[in-house]
Design a protein around this motif. Structure first.
Motif, PDB file in Angstrom:
ATOM      1  N   GLN A   1      -9.048  11.815 -23.920  1.00 55.78           N
ATOM      2  CA  GLN A   1     -10.401  12.360 -24.000  1.00 55.78           C
ATOM      3  C   GLN A   1     -11.437  11.310 -24.391  1.00 55.78           C
ATOM      4  N   GLU A   2     -11.012  10.260 -25.075  1.00 54.83           N
ATOM      5  CA  GLU A   2     -11.950   9.215 -25.487  1.00 54.83           C
ATOM      6  C   GLU A   2     -11.864   7.978 -24.600  1.00 54.83           C
ATOM      7  N   PHE A   3     -11.046   8.024 -23.558  1.00 54.00           N
ATOM      8  CA  PHE A   3     -10.930   6.895 -22.633  1.00 54.00           C
ATOM      9  C   PHE A   3     -12.108   6.891 -21.644  1.00 54.00           C
ATOM     10  N   PRO A   4     -12.446   5.730 -21.112  1.00 58.68           N
ATOM     11  CA  PRO A   4     -13.501   5.671 -20.083  1.00 58.68           C
ATOM     12  C   PRO A   4     -13.085   6.333 -18.774  1.00 58.68           C
ATOM     13  N   VAL A   5     -11.790   6.538 -18.586  1.00 62.49           N
ATOM     14  CA  VAL A   5     -11.294   7.244 -17.398  1.00 62.49           C
ATOM     15  C   VAL A   5     -10.335   8.343 -17.869  1.00 62.49           C
ATOM     16  N   SER A   6     -10.317   9.455 -17.136  1.00 60.40           N
ATOM     17  CA  SER A   6      -9.466  10.582 -17.529  1.00 60.40           C
ATOM     18  C   SER A   6      -8.022  10.394 -17.087  1.00 60.40           C
ATOM     19  N   TYR A   7      -7.832   9.628 -16.009  1.00 62.05           N
ATOM     20  CA  TYR A   7      -6.493   9.435 -15.442  1.00 62.05           C
ATOM     21  C   TYR A   7      -6.240   7.944 -15.247  1.00 62.05           C
ATOM     22  N   PRO A   8      -5.734   7.262 -16.278  1.00 64.33           N
ATOM     23  CA  PRO A   8      -5.572   5.797 -16.218  1.00 64.33           C
ATOM     24  C   PRO A   8      -4.743   5.311 -15.039  1.00 64.33           C
ATOM     25  N   ILE A   9      -3.644   5.998 -14.729  1.00 63.82           N
ATOM     26  CA  ILE A   9      -2.774   5.545 -13.641  1.00 63.82           C
ATOM     27  C   ILE A   9      -3.454   5.752 -12.294  1.00 63.82           C
ATOM     28  N   LEU A  10      -3.976   6.939 -12.062  1.00 65.79           N
ATOM     29  CA  LEU A  10      -4.629   7.219 -10.774  1.00 65.79           C
ATOM     30  C   LEU A  10      -5.795   6.270 -10.548  1.00 65.79           C
ATOM     31  N   SER A  11      -6.579   6.040 -11.587  1.00 64.27           N
ATOM     32  CA  SER A  11      -7.727   5.147 -11.465  1.00 64.27           C
ATOM     33  C   SER A  11      -7.295   3.725 -11.127  1.00 64.27           C
ATOM     34  N   THR A  12      -6.283   3.226 -11.835  1.00 61.68           N
ATOM     35  CA  THR A  12      -5.825   1.848 -11.629  1.00 61.68           C
ATOM     36  C   THR A  12      -5.191   1.660 -10.257  1.00 61.68           C
ATOM     37  N   VAL A  13      -4.292   2.560  -9.888  1.00 66.44           N
ATOM     38  CA  VAL A  13      -3.580   2.416  -8.617  1.00 66.44           C
ATOM     39  C   VAL A  13      -4.529   2.609  -7.433  1.00 66.44           C
ATOM     40  N   THR A  14      -5.506   3.483  -7.567  1.00 69.26           N
ATOM     41  CA  THR A  14      -6.486   3.683  -6.495  1.00 69.26           C
ATOM     42  C   THR A  14      -7.307   2.417  -6.281  1.00 69.26           C
ATOM     43  N   ARG A  15      -7.711   1.769  -7.378  1.00 71.94           N
ATOM     44  CA  ARG A  15      -8.473   0.510  -7.245  1.00 71.94           C
ATOM     45  C   ARG A  15      -7.597  -0.584  -6.655  1.00 71.94           C
ATOM     46  N   LEU A  16      -6.337  -0.605  -7.044  1.00 73.38           N
ATOM     47  CA  LEU A  16      -5.415  -1.600  -6.493  1.00 73.38           C
ATOM     48  C   LEU A  16      -5.230  -1.390  -4.998  1.00 73.38           C
ATOM     49  N   ASP A  17      -5.090  -0.154  -4.597  1.00 75.48           N
ATOM     50  CA  ASP A  17      -4.942   0.145  -3.168  1.00 75.48           C
ATOM     51  C   ASP A  17      -6.190  -0.259  -2.397  1.00 75.48           C
ATOM     52  N   ALA A  18      -7.358  -0.065  -2.991  1.00 76.95           N
ATOM     53  CA  ALA A  18      -8.613  -0.461  -2.338  1.00 76.95           C
ATOM     54  C   ALA A  18      -8.664  -1.977  -2.157  1.00 76.95           C
ATOM     55  N   LEU A  19      -8.178  -2.714  -3.165  1.00 75.27           N
ATOM     56  CA  LEU A  19      -8.126  -4.174  -3.058  1.00 75.27           C
ATOM     57  C   LEU A  19      -7.191  -4.595  -1.932  1.00 75.27           C
TER      58      LEU A  19
ATOM     59  N   ARG B   1       0.839  -1.211   0.000  1.00 77.08           N
ATOM     60  CA  ARG B   1       0.000   0.000   0.000  1.00 77.08           C
ATOM     61  C   ARG B   1       0.875   1.262   0.000  1.00 77.08           C
ATOM     62  N   GLU B   2       1.990   1.197   0.695  1.00 72.80           N
ATOM     63  CA  GLU B   2       2.917   2.334   0.667  1.00 72.80           C
ATOM     64  C   GLU B   2       3.471   2.535  -0.743  1.00 72.80           C
ATOM     65  N   ARG B   3       3.718   1.432  -1.418  1.00 74.23           N
ATOM     66  CA  ARG B   3       4.202   1.513  -2.798  1.00 74.23           C
ATOM     67  C   ARG B   3       3.154   2.180  -3.690  1.00 74.23           C
ATOM     68  N   CYS B   4       1.896   1.834  -3.466  1.00 70.14           N
ATOM     69  CA  CYS B   4       0.815   2.470  -4.225  1.00 70.14           C
ATOM     70  C   CYS B   4       0.747   3.960  -3.928  1.00 70.14           C
ATOM     71  N   GLU B   5       0.899   4.310  -2.654  1.00 72.13           N
ATOM     72  CA  GLU B   5       0.861   5.720  -2.257  1.00 72.13           C
ATOM     73  C   GLU B   5       1.997   6.493  -2.916  1.00 72.13           C
ATOM     74  N   GLU B   6       3.174   5.897  -2.953  1.00 73.47           N
ATOM     75  CA  GLU B   6       4.320   6.552  -3.603  1.00 73.47           C
ATOM     76  C   GLU B   6       4.060   6.733  -5.099  1.00 73.47           C
ATOM     77  N   ARG B   7       3.438   5.731  -5.715  1.00 74.85           N
ATOM     78  CA  ARG B   7       3.140   5.840  -7.141  1.00 74.85           C
ATOM     79  C   ARG B   7       2.109   6.935  -7.398  1.00 74.85           C
ATOM     80  N   LEU B   8       1.115   7.035  -6.535  1.00 73.19           N
ATOM     81  CA  LEU B   8       0.103   8.082  -6.683  1.00 73.19           C
ATOM     82  C   LEU B   8       0.721   9.471  -6.529  1.00 73.19           C
TER      83      LEU B   8
END
Length: 266
Positions: A232-250, A195-202
């Motif tokens: 602009q055409e992606f389902p999320v505006s911030y791919p990294i933030l979205s992915t890492v946030t979900r990973l941290d939640a898991l 989780r600390e690694r995720c926080e550092e990545r964020l």
């Protein structure tokens, strides 16, 4: 449980844009070189055309247009061969050449280069075209540098996510019921480290988002505006933030389960 990620798609998108800008840079370099190699004659009769900078460009009229092919014709041909295909690549409709010249080089040069203007390229106009091409090259170089920064950020995030998700998948194969108290403590600590690694990545990603890519202290490109353009055409505006946030939640859910088991063992 695998985490949905848009990072791979983002990398593909950035790679496609980098390829486009690399080709556009080569096109502008050729266009600039070819225009610089022309040998225009000084104007004998001049008229003033408004420039983008609020001044005027002197344009030659009359005798040079008796030739079969003028320098203005040659510049239009060069522009059509080199720059134009990259400029109109994303357009759904056909765009007149002079409109593309106006978009790329500005109103003043588009006026001078228009066939109906009855003007030709003077040394002053030649210098103005080369100067505008150099400006566009600086902008393209800044964009390429920003795309490189985005690629590095995406690749670093991908490595972290792959490493952490693999660890979760490997360790989920063992039931928590089969672990002793010390093993549960170790699992809890490992989850904290991930989780600390995720926080550092964020935090690193936020730093990248708020950065500005400069080139020769003349061109500044805000990274946030680049992301808006790219995704602009992606389902999320911030791919990294979205992915890492979900990973941290898991990881937080996993850690909560381990903590519940630890509490039951006390």
């Amino acid at each position: 449980m695998p985490i949905e990620t848009h990072i791979d798609s983002a990398l593909t998108r950035v790679e496609r844009e980098q390829t486009h800008f690399d080709a556009e840079r080569r096109a502008y370099e050729r266009f600039q070189s070819e225009v610089a190699s022309l040998s225009p004659q000084p104007a004998t009769a001049t008229s003033a055309s408004p420039s983008a900078a609020g001044g005027a460009l002197s344009v030659a009229g009359g005798s040079q247009h008796d030739a079969a092919t003028t320098d203005a014709d040659r510049v239009r041909e060069l522009f059509t061969e080199t720059v134009r295909p990259h400029s109109v690549a994303d357009l759904d409709t056909e765009e007149p050449v002079l409109e593309t010249i106006r978009e790329e080089l500005g109103d003043s040069l588009a006026f001078v280069l228009a066939p109906e203007t009855d003007a030709d390229v003077t040394p002053q106009v030649q210098n103005a075209i080369c100067s505008k091409a150099q400006q566009r090259l600086q902008e393209i170089t800044a964009m390429s540098s920003a795309l490189n920064r985005e690629t590095e950020s995406l690749q670093a995030a991908a490595r972290d996510c792959q490493s952490v998700t693999k660890w979760v998948e490997d360790h989920n194969q063992t039931s928590l019921l089969g672990l002793g108290f010390s093993e549960l403590q170790q699992r809890h600590e490992q989850l904290s480290a991930h989780r600390e690694r995720c926080e550092e990545r964020l935090l690193a990603r936020q730093e990248t988002i708020h950065s500005t890519t400069s080139r020769d202290a003349q061109v500044g490109l805000e990274h946030r505006s680049l992301l808006t353009f790219l995704y602009q055409e992606f389902p999320v505006s911030y791919p990294i933030l979205s992915t890492v946030t979900r990973l941290d939640a898991l990881l937080a859910d996993c850690q909560r389960s381990v903590r519940d088991h630890l509490t039951q063992r006390v």
